[in-house]
Write an enzyme that holds these catalytic residues in place. Sequence first.
Site, PDB file in Angstrom:
ATOM      1  N   PHE A   6       1.265  -0.874   0.219  1.00  0.00           N
ATOM      2  CA  PHE A   6      -0.028   0.060  -0.328  1.00  0.00           C
ATOM      3  C   PHE A   6       0.982   1.302   0.062  1.00  0.00           C
ATOM      4  O   PHE A   6       0.348   1.882   0.079  1.00  0.00           O
ATOM      5  CB  PHE A   6      -1.485  -0.074   1.151  1.00  0.00           C
ATOM      6  CG  PHE A   6      -2.243  -0.630   0.838  1.00  0.00           C
ATOM      7  CD1 PHE A   6      -1.905  -2.202   0.703  1.00  0.00           C
ATOM      8  CD2 PHE A   6      -3.022  -1.073   1.997  1.00  0.00           C
ATOM      9  CE1 PHE A   6      -3.228  -2.883   0.875  1.00  0.00           C
ATOM     10  CE2 PHE A   6      -4.155  -1.684   1.786  1.00  0.00           C
ATOM     11  CZ  PHE A   6      -4.151  -2.384   0.897  1.00  0.00           C
ATOM     12  N   HIS A  89      12.878  -2.467   1.244  1.00  0.00           N
ATOM     13  CA  HIS A  89      12.123  -2.133   0.027  1.00  0.00           C
ATOM     14  C   HIS A  89      13.325  -0.760  -0.676  1.00  0.00           C
ATOM     15  O   HIS A  89      13.819  -0.139  -0.357  1.00  0.00           O
ATOM     16  CB  HIS A  89      10.771  -1.497   0.183  1.00  0.00           C
ATOM     17  CG  HIS A  89      10.083  -1.365  -1.267  1.00  0.00           C
ATOM     18  ND1 HIS A  89      10.354   0.110  -2.030  1.00  0.00           N
ATOM     19  CD2 HIS A  89       9.266  -2.066  -1.246  1.00  0.00           C
ATOM     20  CE1 HIS A  89       9.139  -0.058  -2.472  1.00  0.00           C
ATOM     21  NE2 HIS A  89       8.779  -1.281  -2.952  1.00  0.00           N
ATOM     22  N   GLU A 137      12.534  -6.250  -7.858  1.00  0.00           N
ATOM     23  CA  GLU A 137      12.885  -5.536  -8.391  1.00  0.00           C
ATOM     24  C   GLU A 137      13.077  -4.345  -9.168  1.00  0.00           C
ATOM     25  O   GLU A 137      13.897  -3.550  -7.981  1.00  0.00           O
ATOM     26  CB  GLU A 137      11.371  -4.518  -7.563  1.00  0.00           C
ATOM     27  CG  GLU A 137      10.049  -5.164  -6.464  1.00  0.00           C
ATOM     28  CD  GLU A 137       9.018  -4.041  -5.598  1.00  0.00           C
ATOM     29  OE1 GLU A 137       8.397  -4.996  -5.894  1.00  0.00           O
ATOM     30  OE2 GLU A 137       9.802  -3.697  -4.882  1.00  0.00           O
ATOM     31  N   GLY A 173       5.899  -2.573 -11.990  1.00  0.00           N
ATOM     32  CA  GLY A 173       4.990  -2.270 -12.920  1.00  0.00           C
ATOM     33  C   GLY A 173       3.857  -3.324 -13.182  1.00  0.00           C
ATOM     34  O   GLY A 173       3.834  -2.809 -14.363  1.00  0.00           O
ATOM     35  N   ALA A 194       2.346  -2.420  -6.477  1.00  0.00           N
ATOM     36  CA  ALA A 194       1.803  -1.789  -5.963  1.00  0.00           C
ATOM     37  C   ALA A 194       0.035  -0.414  -6.536  1.00  0.00           C
ATOM     38  O   ALA A 194      -0.164  -1.110  -7.105  1.00  0.00           O
ATOM     39  CB  ALA A 194       2.327  -0.455  -4.922  1.00  0.00           C
TER      40      ALA A 194
HETATM   41  O1  G3P Z   1       6.439  -2.838  -3.293  1.00  0.00           O
HETATM   42  C1  G3P Z   1       5.793  -3.034  -4.662  1.00  0.00           C
HETATM   43  C2  G3P Z   1       6.257  -1.883  -5.982  1.00  0.00           C
HETATM   44  O2  G3P Z   1       7.958  -1.379  -4.975  1.00  0.00           O
HETATM   45  C3  G3P Z   1       6.226  -2.157  -6.934  1.00  0.00           C
HETATM   46  O3  G3P Z   1       5.615  -0.894  -7.971  1.00  0.00           O
HETATM   47  O4  G3P Z   1       3.485   0.427  -8.727  1.00  0.00           O
HETATM   48  O5  G3P Z   1       5.540  -0.707  -9.539  1.00  0.00           O
HETATM   49  O6  G3P Z   1       3.688  -2.025  -8.512  1.00  0.00           O
HETATM   50  P1  G3P Z   1       4.366  -0.541  -8.494  1.00  0.00           P
END
Ligand code: G3P
Length: 216
Positions: A6, A89, A137, A173, A194
Amino acid sequence: MIIVNFKTYESAVGENAIALAKIHELIAAETGAPIAVAVNALDLARVVAAVKIPVFAQHTDAAGFGSFTGSIVPELLQKMGVAGTLLNHSEKRVVEKLPELVAAAKKAGLQIVICAEDDDEAAEFAEKYEPDFVAVEPPELIGGEISVTSANPQIIEHSVAKVGAIPLLVGAGVKNGTDVATAIKLGAAGVLLASGVTKAANPAEVLRDLARGLIS
Ligand code: G3P
């Protein structure tokens, strides 16, 4: 596993965190998909009380009961019913502190998801810390429109090969069921995302689609 972070999106904090977590719970029950949420520290107590799906912290400190002003205490979270925590993170990098943070979270019995920026980090964290999950990520894709599953599928394949027995989540993404299905096909255990949910006009519909990708 689908974990929705979130972050501090306005749509996903305060009262909105509770409403959004309830939507996650609803879709988890409807689809049978394992869905968890990672919520802001200020919302943890209320979200844990409101839903039965796993609730994660977004970060914890290496702190216990006592003289730790301002800290997020893993043992306290465990007592509150928090299932686990993200650590390191991309928006809260703590690489140097990981040894103590992981030890404190493990001691408290929290599940641990350590985030990594690339496959080499994923491998390093898997080996050094043996967390419940490593989440890879690529920072440049976080919050963007292009999913890691189409922009950089190699990072998933390489990470899967390098983390060994530690389940791998992929993020950045990720928006839909096709992205999830691709991640699973490449050997991941799930996704961490997210904005695909927190910015969606209809989060329930997005979650339903993500769940379809996981179990298809
Ligand atoms: O923790 C999930 C994140 O960093 C990815 O963010 O907005 O690219 O899904 P998003």
